[in-house]
Design a protein around this motif. Structure first.
Motif, mmCIF file in Angstrom:
data_model
loop_
_atom_site.group_PDB
_atom_site.id
_atom_site.type_symbol
_atom_site.label_atom_id
_atom_site.label_comp_id
_atom_site.label_asym_id
_atom_site.label_seq_id
_atom_site.Cartn_x
_atom_site.Cartn_y
_atom_site.Cartn_z
ATOM 1 N N LYS A 181 62.973 52.092 9.110
ATOM 2 C CA LYS A 181 62.650 50.688 9.451
ATOM 3 C C LYS A 181 62.322 50.542 10.934
ATOM 4 N N ARG A 182 62.893 51.373 11.765
ATOM 5 C CA ARG A 182 62.719 51.398 13.233
ATOM 6 C C ARG A 182 63.356 50.194 13.936
ATOM 7 N N ASP A 183 62.934 48.975 13.593
ATOM 8 C CA ASP A 183 63.552 47.796 14.223
ATOM 9 C C ASP A 183 64.565 47.207 13.253
ATOM 10 N N ILE A 184 65.799 47.118 13.697
ATOM 11 C CA ILE A 184 66.824 46.590 12.785
ATOM 12 C C ILE A 184 67.724 45.581 13.503
ATOM 13 N N HIS A 185 68.381 44.749 12.727
ATOM 14 C CA HIS A 185 69.478 43.921 13.254
ATOM 15 C C HIS A 185 70.748 44.682 12.917
ATOM 16 N N LEU A 186 71.362 45.275 13.914
ATOM 17 C CA LEU A 186 72.443 46.220 13.624
ATOM 18 C C LEU A 186 73.645 45.558 12.944
ATOM 19 N N GLN A 187 73.958 44.326 13.362
ATOM 20 C CA GLN A 187 75.147 43.656 12.805
ATOM 21 C C GLN A 187 75.037 43.542 11.271
ATOM 22 N N ILE B 22 78.242 49.396 19.758
ATOM 23 C CA ILE B 22 76.880 49.739 20.204
ATOM 24 C C ILE B 22 76.407 48.749 21.269
ATOM 25 N N LYS B 23 76.783 47.501 21.139
ATOM 26 C CA LYS B 23 76.417 46.507 22.169
ATOM 27 C C LYS B 23 77.044 46.909 23.525
ATOM 28 N N PHE B 24 78.329 47.263 23.498
ATOM 29 C CA PHE B 24 79.001 47.615 24.756
ATOM 30 C C PHE B 24 78.387 48.877 25.364
ATOM 31 N N LEU B 25 78.026 49.842 24.500
ATOM 32 C CA LEU B 25 77.430 51.080 25.020
ATOM 33 C C LEU B 25 76.035 50.813 25.590
ATOM 34 N N THR B 26 75.317 49.872 24.980
ATOM 35 C CA THR B 26 73.979 49.518 25.491
ATOM 36 C C THR B 26 74.103 49.006 26.928
ATOM 37 N N ASP B 27 75.166 48.246 27.178
ATOM 38 C CA ASP B 27 75.335 47.633 28.500
ATOM 39 C C ASP B 27 76.053 48.549 29.492
ATOM 40 N N LEU C 80 66.176 44.869 21.752
ATOM 41 C CA LEU C 80 64.910 44.139 21.672
ATOM 42 C C LEU C 80 65.017 42.737 22.266
ATOM 43 N N GLN C 81 66.232 42.253 22.405
ATOM 44 C CA GLN C 81 66.432 40.926 23.019
ATOM 45 C C GLN C 81 67.731 40.949 23.805
ATOM 46 N N ASP C 82 67.858 39.977 24.731
ATOM 47 C CA ASP C 82 69.147 39.823 25.412
ATOM 48 C C ASP C 82 70.169 39.397 24.381
ATOM 49 N N GLU C 83 71.351 39.966 24.441
ATOM 50 C CA GLU C 83 72.349 39.637 23.435
ATOM 51 C C GLU C 83 73.628 39.184 24.109
ATOM 52 N N PHE D 215 84.478 33.294 15.012
ATOM 53 C CA PHE D 215 85.068 34.621 15.172
ATOM 54 C C PHE D 215 84.137 35.426 16.068
ATOM 55 N N PRO D 216 84.649 36.499 16.712
ATOM 56 C CA PRO D 216 83.758 37.276 17.576
ATOM 57 C C PRO D 216 82.499 37.747 16.827
ATOM 58 N N ARG D 217 81.345 37.531 17.441
ATOM 59 C CA ARG D 217 80.097 37.963 16.809
ATOM 60 C C ARG D 217 79.032 38.112 17.879
ATOM 61 N N LEU D 218 77.966 38.855 17.532
ATOM 62 C CA LEU D 218 76.833 38.964 18.431
ATOM 63 C C LEU D 218 75.838 37.902 18.000
ATOM 64 N N ILE D 219 75.502 37.022 18.934
ATOM 65 C CA ILE D 219 74.804 35.787 18.551
ATOM 66 C C ILE D 219 73.506 36.072 17.792
ATOM 67 N N LYS D 220 72.725 37.083 18.277
ATOM 68 C CA LYS D 220 71.433 37.333 17.606
ATOM 69 C C LYS D 220 71.514 38.470 16.586
ATOM 70 N N GLY D 221 72.701 39.019 16.403
ATOM 71 C CA GLY D 221 72.863 40.083 15.397
ATOM 72 C C GLY D 221 72.462 41.458 15.913
ATOM 73 N N LEU D 222 72.279 41.605 17.209
ATOM 74 C CA LEU D 222 71.906 42.852 17.887
ATOM 75 C C LEU D 222 70.612 43.483 17.348
ATOM 76 N N PRO D 223 69.471 42.858 17.657
ATOM 77 C CA PRO D 223 68.201 43.495 17.271
ATOM 78 C C PRO D 223 67.911 44.687 18.187
ATOM 79 N N ILE D 224 67.681 45.860 17.582
ATOM 80 C CA ILE D 224 67.414 47.067 18.388
ATOM 81 C C ILE D 224 66.247 47.849 17.783
#
Ligand code: HEM
Length: 488
Positions: A175-181, A301-306, A459-462, A469-478
């Motif tokens: 798929k290459r581009d995914i919403h990881l969440q 993965i979000k924390f490692l990206t940053d 792919l976007q600022d997250e 509950f804790p969540r990534l607002i955009k679902g972590l598009p990568i």
């Protein structure tokens, strides 16, 4: 004259109403401040009548920069254990005090007992583990611990998780581009569906995953069961899920000759369990083991990206492991390999500290409980053990909002972690999460496969939201790129 008389009359009525209103407000405050038995209640504030401080609480945790704002403001005024009026409960004490939190969780069944909000209990059913108490809780908890015991983790789960990762990750790559969440959501559901009901990834597991989305949303929705509301959708999802489980039961009863290694089959052999109990129990395990683990994967993965430094160190650990295994990228790791992942454990702890999907635990005092300073939490009052409130506290974790996996290195080495009450992502006492070792194993194997197979770009600022509950607002598009093979 008549007009003046009327005006005077209206004025008098207005004044009387105002005075009565003030009197009622004062009485409400007085009743709230001092319990009828004359106890010295922990200090705190009422907020508005009925809704109390719920809006301030959610507004606080919704702030991405200062998720602890609500707590900080009260802690300054009242200390780490304070009274409030939250989630429709006017007799509630919030605690972010690590020692007291540990005490509360460890006295489950004696001084305290789990007491989750009614809308949640209705959704998980009367045999959902967080809704049962006493001997039945002990028995069901023991069954869950047994299912997730070391021998099963190190053999069955180890194999199933890796097989699933080896078939799922190539699909992500295609798929290459995914919403990881979202993808992690389906991945973990597939694992739980296999272990609990012997279901393989299919259209059916996709539907179950979708139903769980509605189910989870309903947990915090306004509890109005009117068609079209999130709460009503949650109940429909519950009915759908329970129906699937009953079909699984019927299938096993009709075809006892089919050999299956799943929990549903095992539970049906227990004479003392009714079908209603089994269905609620399976549903609860699916729920408890699903969103929690999948969120922690996408958070990691979000924390490692940053934090490129942490990513490099993690990748080096897994490249070295891969090299020791002769560079077989789809080869299976062993339990010893898993235990050798030292830095990975630091990443896991730090991820759970900053992004724990289980923010707190609800308990009811079964007797009057004395706290520091001579305060009393009267019998029948709720205590909200706010774990995230402690996990994000500067006093216990320096630069608390910064991802710093290295903070765990010394603690892990000294094996001091389990004694640390300021870090209890899996709760404690008689309800200590029976899935904690599974959750860590899933996360470690996921990280191994992810960092050795892919490079990725956001792919976007997250941003993280802690609401509801804790969540990534955009679902972590990568965007995924295949990782160069070692030595290529
Ligand atoms: C990152 C992952 C997870 C986190 C952070 C987490 C957290 C928690 C916490 C804090 C509790 C205690 C609630 C309380 O005391 O009121 C709990 C209970 C529970 N968890 Fe987990 N959990 C995770 C994964 C799992 C998994 C993978 C499973 C199983 C498949 C699981 C099954 C349960 C069950 C059955 C209970 C209820 C225990 C009882 O009431 O006796 N959890 N979890």
């Amino acid at each position: 004259m008549a007009i003046m008389g009327e005006t005077l009359h209206s004025l008098l009525v207005g004044l009387v109403c105002f005075a009565l209103g003030m009197l009622l407000l004062e009485l409400y405050k007085l009743a709230w401040r001092v319990d009828s038995r004359g106890y010295k209640l922990p200090p705190g504030s009422t907020g508005l009548p009925l809704i109390g401080e719920t809006i301030s609480f959610f507004r606080g945790i919704n702030s991405t920069d200062q998720p602890r704002r609500y707590i900080q403001e009260r802690e300054k005024r009242y200390g780490e254990i304070f009274r409030s009026n939250l989630f429709g409960r006017s007799r509630i004490v919030v605690s972010v005090n690590p020692e007291f939190n540990k005490h509360v969780l460890q006295h489950e069944g004696r001084q305290f007992q789990a007491n989750y909000p009614k809308p949640l209990r209705n959704l998980i059913g009367k045999f959902g583990l967080l809704a049962v108490h006493g001997d039945l809780q002990k028995k069901l908890h023991g069954t869950a611990v047994n299912l997730l015991r070391f021998e099963r983790l190190s053999v069955d789960f180890m194999t199933d998780i890796q097989n699933l990762l080896h078939t799922t990750l190539p699909k992500w790559q295609a798929k290459r581009d995914i919403h990881l969440q979202e993808e992690c959501h389906q991945l973990v559901l597939n694992l739980m569906a296999k272990q609990l009901m012997d279901l393989s990834p299919s259209k059916e597991t996709e539907e179950i995953c979708e139903a769980f989305g509605h189910f989870s949303e309903a947990l915090l929705a306004i509890p109005l069961r009117i068609p079209g509301t999130a709460y009503a959708r949650g109940f429909k999802a519950r009915e759908f899920l329970i129906k699937r489980i009953y079909e699984g039961i019927e299938d096993r009863r009709k075809h006892p000759q089919v050999v299956r290694n799943d929990l549903l089959t095992k539970l049906l052999k227990e004479d003392s369990f009714s079908e209603e109990l089994i269905a609620d129990f399976i549903l609860f395990l699916l729920f408890a083991g699903h969103e929690t683990s999948s969120r922690s994967m996408s958070f990691a993965i979000k924390f490692l990206t940053d934090c490129p430094k942490a990513y490099q160190e993690l990748k080096a650990e897994h490249d070295a492991l891969l090299q020791r295994k002769g560079n077989r990228r789809n080869g299976n790791l062993t339990w010893d390999d898993y235990q050798s992942m030292k830095f990975t454990q630091c990443i896991i702890n730090e991820t759970l500290r900053l992004g724990n999907f289980a923010p707190g635990a609800f308990r009811e005092a079964k007797e009057d409980v004395k706290t520091k300073g001579g305060f009393v939490i009267p019998k029948g009052w709720t205590v909200y053990v706010f774990l995230t409130g402690t996990h994000l506290d500067e006093k216990y974790h320096s630069s608390a909002l910064t991802f710093n996996p290295w903070r765990w290195q010394q603690l892990l080495q000294d094996q001091e972690l389990s004694k640390n009450p300021s870090f209890m992502p899996f709760g404690g006492g008689a309800r200590l999460c029976p899935g904690m070792h599974l959750a860590k194993l899933e996360l470690a194997l996921f990280l191994h496969n992810f960092v050795t197979k892919f490079r990725w770009e956001a792919l976007q600022d997250e941003k993280i939201s802690y609401f509801p509950f804790p969540r990534l607002i955009k679902g972590l598009p990568i965007r995924l790129h295949p990782q160069e093979r070692l030595g290529d």
